[in-house]
Design a protein around this motif. Sequence first.
Motif, PDB file in Angstrom:
ATOM      1  N   SER A  71       0.811  -1.219   0.000  1.00  0.00           N
ATOM      2  CA  SER A  71       0.000   0.000   0.000  1.00  0.00           C
ATOM      3  C   SER A  71       0.840   1.262   0.000  1.00  0.00           C
ATOM      4  O   SER A  71       0.360   2.321  -0.396  1.00  0.00           O
ATOM      5  CB  SER A  71      -0.928   0.028   1.222  1.00  0.00           C
ATOM      6  OG  SER A  71      -1.795  -1.070   1.220  1.00  0.00           O
ATOM      7  N   GLY A  72       2.072   1.167   0.483  1.00  0.00           N
ATOM      8  CA  GLY A  72       2.917   2.337   0.599  1.00  0.00           C
ATOM      9  C   GLY A  72       2.598   3.208   1.797  1.00  0.00           C
ATOM     10  O   GLY A  72       3.217   4.255   1.984  1.00  0.00           O
ATOM     11  N   GLN A  73       1.635   2.801   2.623  1.00  0.00           N
ATOM     12  CA  GLN A  73       1.282   3.577   3.805  1.00  0.00           C
ATOM     13  C   GLN A  73       2.222   3.231   4.960  1.00  0.00           C
ATOM     14  O   GLN A  73       2.473   2.052   5.218  1.00  0.00           O
ATOM     15  CB  GLN A  73      -0.168   3.283   4.197  1.00  0.00           C
ATOM     16  CG  GLN A  73      -1.170   3.700   3.124  1.00  0.00           C
ATOM     17  CD  GLN A  73      -2.517   3.035   3.322  1.00  0.00           C
ATOM     18  OE1 GLN A  73      -2.736   1.908   2.894  1.00  0.00           O
ATOM     19  NE2 GLN A  73      -3.426   3.747   3.975  1.00  0.00           N
ATOM     20  N   PRO A  74       2.733   4.228   5.666  1.00  0.00           N
ATOM     21  CA  PRO A  74       3.726   3.963   6.722  1.00  0.00           C
ATOM     22  C   PRO A  74       3.238   3.001   7.795  1.00  0.00           C
ATOM     23  O   PRO A  74       4.009   2.183   8.300  1.00  0.00           O
ATOM     24  CB  PRO A  74       3.993   5.352   7.305  1.00  0.00           C
ATOM     25  CG  PRO A  74       3.629   6.300   6.207  1.00  0.00           C
ATOM     26  CD  PRO A  74       2.487   5.664   5.477  1.00  0.00           C
ATOM     27  N   GLU A  75       1.933   3.062   8.164  1.00  0.00           N
ATOM     28  CA  GLU A  75       1.464   2.201   9.246  1.00  0.00           C
ATOM     29  C   GLU A  75       1.503   0.716   8.875  1.00  0.00           C
ATOM     30  O   GLU A  75       1.557  -0.144   9.748  1.00  0.00           O
ATOM     31  CB  GLU A  75       0.036   2.588   9.672  1.00  0.00           C
ATOM     32  CG  GLU A  75      -1.006   2.495   8.570  1.00  0.00           C
ATOM     33  CD  GLU A  75      -1.215   3.826   7.864  1.00  0.00           C
ATOM     34  OE1 GLU A  75      -2.364   4.097   7.464  1.00  0.00           O
ATOM     35  OE2 GLU A  75      -0.233   4.582   7.718  1.00  0.00           O
ATOM     36  N   VAL A  76       1.495   0.425   7.576  1.00  0.00           N
ATOM     37  CA  VAL A  76       1.548  -0.979   7.147  1.00  0.00           C
ATOM     38  C   VAL A  76       2.904  -1.581   7.489  1.00  0.00           C
ATOM     39  O   VAL A  76       3.028  -2.795   7.691  1.00  0.00           O
ATOM     40  CB  VAL A  76       1.250  -1.095   5.635  1.00  0.00           C
ATOM     41  CG1 VAL A  76       1.440  -2.534   5.130  1.00  0.00           C
ATOM     42  CG2 VAL A  76      -0.175  -0.629   5.348  1.00  0.00           C
TER      43      VAL A  76
ATOM     44  N   GLY B 135     -10.082   0.424   4.850  1.00  0.00           N
ATOM     45  CA  GLY B 135     -10.204  -0.006   6.228  1.00  0.00           C
ATOM     46  C   GLY B 135     -10.010  -1.494   6.440  1.00  0.00           C
ATOM     47  O   GLY B 135     -10.149  -1.988   7.567  1.00  0.00           O
ATOM     48  N   ARG B 136      -9.685  -2.244   5.392  1.00  0.00           N
ATOM     49  CA  ARG B 136      -9.470  -3.685   5.501  1.00  0.00           C
ATOM     50  C   ARG B 136      -7.997  -3.998   5.259  1.00  0.00           C
ATOM     51  O   ARG B 136      -7.332  -3.385   4.415  1.00  0.00           O
ATOM     52  CB  ARG B 136     -10.306  -4.458   4.473  1.00  0.00           C
ATOM     53  CG  ARG B 136     -11.794  -4.278   4.597  1.00  0.00           C
ATOM     54  CD  ARG B 136     -12.346  -5.019   5.799  1.00  0.00           C
ATOM     55  NE  ARG B 136     -12.183  -6.464   5.665  1.00  0.00           N
ATOM     56  CZ  ARG B 136     -12.524  -7.334   6.606  1.00  0.00           C
ATOM     57  NH1 ARG B 136     -13.020  -6.895   7.757  1.00  0.00           N
ATOM     58  NH2 ARG B 136     -12.353  -8.621   6.426  1.00  0.00           N
TER      59      ARG B 136
ATOM     60  N   ASP C 189      -9.864  -6.927   9.958  1.00  0.00           N
ATOM     61  CA  ASP C 189     -10.386  -5.575  10.150  1.00  0.00           C
ATOM     62  C   ASP C 189      -9.656  -4.920  11.323  1.00  0.00           C
ATOM     63  O   ASP C 189      -9.897  -5.265  12.484  1.00  0.00           O
ATOM     64  CB  ASP C 189     -11.890  -5.630  10.433  1.00  0.00           C
ATOM     65  CG  ASP C 189     -12.508  -4.234  10.526  1.00  0.00           C
ATOM     66  OD1 ASP C 189     -11.746  -3.246  10.484  1.00  0.00           O
ATOM     67  OD2 ASP C 189     -13.746  -4.155  10.644  1.00  0.00           O
ATOM     68  N   PRO C 190      -8.746  -3.995  11.039  1.00  0.00           N
ATOM     69  CA  PRO C 190      -8.002  -3.333  12.132  1.00  0.00           C
ATOM     70  C   PRO C 190      -8.892  -2.547  13.084  1.00  0.00           C
ATOM     71  O   PRO C 190      -8.455  -2.189  14.180  1.00  0.00           O
ATOM     72  CB  PRO C 190      -7.040  -2.387  11.379  1.00  0.00           C
ATOM     73  CG  PRO C 190      -6.963  -2.946   9.994  1.00  0.00           C
ATOM     74  CD  PRO C 190      -8.298  -3.540   9.727  1.00  0.00           C
ATOM     75  N   GLN C 191     -10.144  -2.283  12.681  1.00  0.00           N
ATOM     76  CA  GLN C 191     -11.043  -1.537  13.555  1.00  0.00           C
ATOM     77  C   GLN C 191     -11.604  -2.406  14.677  1.00  0.00           C
ATOM     78  O   GLN C 191     -11.973  -1.901  15.736  1.00  0.00           O
ATOM     79  CB  GLN C 191     -12.210  -0.949  12.734  1.00  0.00           C
ATOM     80  CG  GLN C 191     -11.779  -0.069  11.580  1.00  0.00           C
ATOM     81  CD  GLN C 191     -10.929   1.106  12.034  1.00  0.00           C
ATOM     82  OE1 GLN C 191     -11.256   1.748  13.036  1.00  0.00           O
ATOM     83  NE2 GLN C 191      -9.857   1.394  11.308  1.00  0.00           N
ATOM     84  N   THR C 192     -11.695  -3.707  14.426  1.00  0.00           N
ATOM     85  CA  THR C 192     -12.287  -4.615  15.418  1.00  0.00           C
ATOM     86  C   THR C 192     -11.257  -5.499  16.113  1.00  0.00           C
ATOM     87  O   THR C 192     -11.562  -6.133  17.120  1.00  0.00           O
ATOM     88  CB  THR C 192     -13.335  -5.517  14.746  1.00  0.00           C
ATOM     89  OG1 THR C 192     -12.714  -6.283  13.699  1.00  0.00           O
ATOM     90  CG2 THR C 192     -14.463  -4.682  14.164  1.00  0.00           C
TER      91      THR C 192
END
Length: 588
Positions: A180-185, A245-246, A270-273
């Motif tokens: 994804s290139g997103q830092p949190e990944v 969000g998945r 799901d990182p939200q749950t």
Amino acid sequence: MDRILASPEFNVPARVRQFLTYVVNQTLAGHADRIKAYTVAVEVFGRDANFDIQNDPVVRIEAGRLRRALERYYLLAGSADPVLVEIPKGGYVPHFHWRELQARADAAAEQHASPEQNLAGTANADLRGGRTTWVAIAAAVAVAVPLVWMAAWSKPGNPVKPAQRPEGPSLIVRPFANLSGQPEVNFYAAGLGEELLAQLARFKELTVFGRETSSAVSPNASASEIRSRFGNRYILEGGIRLSGGRLRVTSRVLDSETSAILWSGTYDSDPQTSNIVEIETTIAAKVATAIAQPYGIIFSAAPLPARPGSVQNLETYQCTYRFYRYRTVLDRQEHAATRECLERVMALYPDYATGWAMLSFLYLDEDRFRLNTRPGSPAPRERARSAAERAVRLDPENIRALQAQMTVLYFSREPVEALRIGAQALALNPNDTELLGEFGSRVAQAGDWRRGAALLEEAMARNPGHSDYYVGLLALAAYMQGEDVRATELIRRANLRRFSIYHFVAALIFTRQGLLDEAAQSRIEFLRLRPGFFDDFDGELDSRNFNARDRALLIRGAIEAGFPVPAKFAAALDRHSGSDLGPRRSQP
């Protein structure tokens, strides 16, 4: 402790840092007697007062992670630290060592060591002192057997003994790619990699290269290039994507010899749950189970011939592969060949715990299945027990060793202790479906057929390549619960035509279903393979720990199936004539 916690080489989650801080501070404050699994779980990991030590292995898992992190730290950044902190296996109270005093003890020991031991000691002293020869030694270790060497470093202040474990199939876990290139990944990728190493390392038949090795692999390196450099057979790699969000994790196993994809899996969360630790632990457990368990992806592939110039002892790998193949057929010829193969290996590697565990099963099968029974003393069951106990002494957390000890104890008429050890082993590695199937078998035979069958079904669902031995035991469990149609379907599925007990169970099942021709064929084949079975029918039933109700049910079934059951056993049926023994066969 502060030096350790500040080091980038001590790369662990916050809960592991809290674990170390807690046990060190408690020990320094004079409260080492309070450091138990229960208190650690409650005071460090936030478990409530009803915490169940047996069913929640959080403390054991995190203690293992802490020990591995300390090993890495002292191997790298802490190689010159004056004080060594150790968490010995079997407890959680830390031990502290002055490196200078340990070095003196090492020097004294060297005066009495053999030339080979002195050579190993010199290399180890160089490692502890951080000398420049470390670079050359580290390179050699990285190419040879990193995980075995790291395991030998479990006591940082002590000399490292030469590895006594033979090489088997080996795996490198490449860092998972951030798709994804997103830092949190990146946090998910790093955590998943660590958790995979921890989960895979529990499967002792597999050599897993450590993080230092995998991180040295270029992201663009091909499978063949990695094999050429490190000599590994398998590569686990994958990627992580966060979108909408998945979280999606994809993984695959490559055969480095052919670059073929042997297995792939996709997992969504799901990182939200779910928190990051739960996600990493769940996915890593599924991946580890799929690829590293007996009859899984790796152990279903035959060993390749050794490469020119390879130092690998190919026979050890072949013996492991042969053992699991034998367990799928339980054949007399396979038993003899596997026993001979493993005995040769153990003569070369007497400290190989998994090898002794495998030999324990083979010795036990001489007795319980009458396969190639050797005459004389010690008797097969004594040899089996000795081998299992030796395996556990060598490696108390080796799952195959604990499984062997459980099985030997069960067939030595110690079912309570056997099941206790089985539960302990299952807590150490709940992902080992070979252990789960064996434990379910013992629970069932001890009289809890419903629970045992549920455990067997779980093992089979999680491992499609399971041994047909467990299918046969599940058929027996269905028979003992009066589920005749299911028992018939299962016994026909079990491909165990060369295994004697299969035919005994099949005869009972077919008889109660009124399938008399098939029952007769099974009866004839069983008596051909085990002609003296009913001479000691009592002993056969006793060794399997059947309770009174189950004994009577089996005796009645054997009589109805036309087996030559001695007349004295009719009395057992009379004693249970009013009991619920399940359905009788309808008379034609």
